[in-house]
Structures are given as C-alpha cells and as structure tokens.
Scaffold this motif. Structure first.
Motif, PDB file in Angstrom:
ATOM      1  N   ASP A 138      22.820 -15.282  47.452  1.00 15.74           N
ATOM      2  CA  ASP A 138      21.718 -15.958  48.144  1.00 15.74           C
ATOM      3  C   ASP A 138      20.356 -15.333  47.852  1.00 15.74           C
ATOM      4  O   ASP A 138      19.320 -15.990  48.041  1.00 15.74           O
ATOM      5  N   TYR A 139      20.344 -14.084  47.408  1.00 12.95           N
ATOM      6  CA  TYR A 139      19.071 -13.433  47.096  1.00 12.95           C
ATOM      7  C   TYR A 139      18.298 -14.213  46.031  1.00 12.95           C
ATOM      8  O   TYR A 139      17.060 -14.175  45.977  1.00 12.95           O
ATOM      9  N   ALA A 140      19.040 -14.923  45.163  1.00  7.85           N
ATOM     10  CA  ALA A 140      18.418 -15.650  44.053  1.00  7.85           C
ATOM     11  C   ALA A 140      17.541 -16.798  44.532  1.00  7.85           C
ATOM     12  O   ALA A 140      16.754 -17.347  43.748  1.00  7.85           O
ATOM     13  N   GLN A 141      17.652 -17.161  45.809  1.00 12.17           N
ATOM     14  CA  GLN A 141      16.811 -18.217  46.351  1.00 12.17           C
ATOM     15  C   GLN A 141      15.389 -17.728  46.623  1.00 12.17           C
ATOM     16  O   GLN A 141      14.500 -18.523  46.914  1.00 12.17           O
ATOM     17  N   GLN A 142      15.204 -16.420  46.554  1.00 14.60           N
ATOM     18  CA  GLN A 142      13.886 -15.837  46.763  1.00 14.60           C
ATOM     19  C   GLN A 142      13.229 -15.500  45.426  1.00 14.60           C
ATOM     20  O   GLN A 142      13.888 -15.431  44.390  1.00 14.60           O
ATOM     21  N   VAL A 143      11.935 -15.276  45.490  1.00 15.38           N
ATOM     22  CA  VAL A 143      11.207 -14.716  44.359  1.00 15.38           C
ATOM     23  C   VAL A 143      11.126 -13.216  44.587  1.00 15.38           C
ATOM     24  O   VAL A 143      10.545 -12.759  45.576  1.00 15.38           O
ATOM     25  N   GLY A 144      11.760 -12.461  43.716  1.00 15.68           N
ATOM     26  CA  GLY A 144      11.782 -11.017  43.899  1.00 15.68           C
ATOM     27  C   GLY A 144      10.390 -10.407  43.876  1.00 15.68           C
ATOM     28  O   GLY A 144       9.500 -10.865  43.155  1.00 15.68           O
ATOM     29  N   LYS A 145      10.212  -9.376  44.682  1.00 17.13           N
ATOM     30  CA  LYS A 145       8.932  -8.673  44.751  1.00 17.13           C
ATOM     31  C   LYS A 145       9.003  -7.384  43.939  1.00 17.13           C
ATOM     32  O   LYS A 145      10.063  -6.759  43.836  1.00 17.13           O
ATOM     33  N   LEU A 146       7.870  -6.990  43.404  1.00 15.52           N
ATOM     34  CA  LEU A 146       7.799  -5.714  42.706  1.00 15.52           C
ATOM     35  C   LEU A 146       7.964  -4.579  43.709  1.00 15.52           C
ATOM     36  O   LEU A 146       7.444  -4.639  44.829  1.00 15.52           O
ATOM     37  N   VAL A 147       8.677  -3.554  43.304  1.00 14.51           N
ATOM     38  CA  VAL A 147       8.905  -2.409  44.187  1.00 14.51           C
ATOM     39  C   VAL A 147       7.652  -1.538  44.196  1.00 14.51           C
ATOM     40  O   VAL A 147       7.151  -1.166  43.128  1.00 14.51           O
ATOM     41  N   PRO A 148       7.114  -1.219  45.375  1.00 15.09           N
ATOM     42  CA  PRO A 148       5.924  -0.355  45.433  1.00 15.09           C
ATOM     43  C   PRO A 148       6.180   0.976  44.742  1.00 15.09           C
ATOM     44  O   PRO A 148       7.254   1.563  44.871  1.00 15.09           O
ATOM     45  N   SER A 149       5.194   1.433  44.015  1.00 16.63           N
ATOM     46  CA  SER A 149       5.328   2.685  43.286  1.00 16.63           C
ATOM     47  C   SER A 149       5.356   3.868  44.241  1.00 16.63           C
ATOM     48  O   SER A 149       4.688   3.872  45.276  1.00 16.63           O
TER      49      SER A 149
END
Length: 209
Positions: A138-149
């Motif tokens: 189900d995660y694929a239904q989202q637009v992944g966010k960049l991980v904060p550095s």
C-alpha cells in the motif's frame, strides 16, 4: 530451457529465505546516535528496508503502539527490519528536529532511499494487518518523500558539550542568586526602627503640656 528457469527460481527463493532468516524477529531500539548508522535512511539504505515506529513515552497509547510493532517484528515472513525510537527520550530531541512533521506514535517505511508515512492509526484494533499491508504494497499509493539529511544536525560530541554548557549556566545562575542574596542581607538598609517623625514629637509635647 524450462529446467534452467525452474532452477533459477528455486535459487532465488532460497536466497530470499536466507535474507528473511537474517532479519531480526524483535523490535530494534534506535536512538539519535544509532538511527542513521543502522538505517542509513539518508545515505543509501544499504542495510535493508526499515519499518520504524516513531513513538513517545509521553503519549498515553505508547504501550499499545509498541505491542503492535512487537507483533509485526515476530512475523518470520516479513522483508523489513522493524525498529522503534522514542522521540521524547533524553538525547533524541535532535532526531525529532530532523523529522519535524512526524507526530508520534507513527509508522514510517524507509525503502529505495525514500520514506513513506503510514496514514492510519498504529494503535487501532486492526493496526497489525493494516500496517503489514502498508509496508508490503500500500505504500506505493503514496509519493515517497526524500529523507531529511542528518549531516546538518550536531554531532554526539556537540550534544555532550551543549549539555555540559547548560549545567554550567545553571550553576552560575544559582551562584549569582546566592551572592546577590548575601550582599542584600549583609549591606542592605538597616531593619532597625526609624526615629519618630517631627509630627509625632510635636504631638507628644502638646500632650505633655
């Protein structure tokens, strides 16, 4: 040809079982110091896929959230490493600053150099099934966010120095208050009774006459 394909599939299945057998069956605790080192969330994620519970011991449902993740971690067929971090624990406030939009308790999947936050409640009655479905597909239904550095955050030594400086400032403040109190009591105005005013003296003379 068919035998070759079947042989390849069997080999891949064996590798998959081996990889899954190396995934811990318990929740791994994380802190500000160990978070990036273990997950490599912003530096390649070569240690695998991570499902992290951002929890807080101050939340009244923190225990329930931990139990949900303990059950998720016990699944021998999972392909993610399950972990938990307490954002309100001492020393973890910089990790909370790194992920300011996450309100615990919350589940976050780190994979493919992106992060996906579970949109539901991790303390719901069906949370185990729902979170499992989330990290599986189900995660694929989202637009992944960049991980904060993590590079912009202070190092461990910086944190220790800041904590030492905080206690030094507190000690100096207490010392200054004590010195001020001593000076006030030592050299302040006398508490002896002031001499009677002129009006009082005049009234006394009239009364005596």
């Amino acid at each position: 040809m068919l035998r070759s394909v079947l042989g390849t599939l069997v080999f891949l299945c064996a590798l998959l079982r081996l990889a899954r057998s190396q995934i811990p069956l318990e929740v791994l605790p994380l802190t500000f110091v160990t978070f990036e080192h273990h997950t490599q969330a912003a530096t390649g994620q070569t240690t695998g896929r991570w499902l992290v519970l951002f929890n807080s011991h101050l939340h009244h449902r923190a225990g329930r959230a931990s139990k949900v993740f303990a059950e998720l971690a016990s699944d021998e067929e999972k392909d993610v490493i399950v972990a938990e971090v307490d954002l309100d624990a001492e020393g973890n406030r910089y990790l909370a600053m790194r992920f300011p939009d996450i309100q615990p308790p919350a589940a976050v999947l780190f994979r493919d150099r992106l992060m996906y936050e579970y949109p539901g409640s991790v303390v719901a009655e069906d949370a185990v099934q729902q979170v499992k479905a989330f990290y599986q597909s189900d995660y694929a239904q989202q637009v992944g966010k960049l991980v904060p550095s993590a590079r912009k955050l202070p190092s461990t030594s910086d944190i220790e120095k800041a904590q030492e400086g905080k206690w030094v400032k507190i000690a100096l403040g207490v010392a200054m208050l004590a010195v001020g109190w001593w000076i006030k009591n030592k050299f302040g105005p006398s508490t002896a009774a002031s001499p009677p005013s002129q009006a009082s003296n005049t009234a006394g003379k009239r009364h005596s006459s």
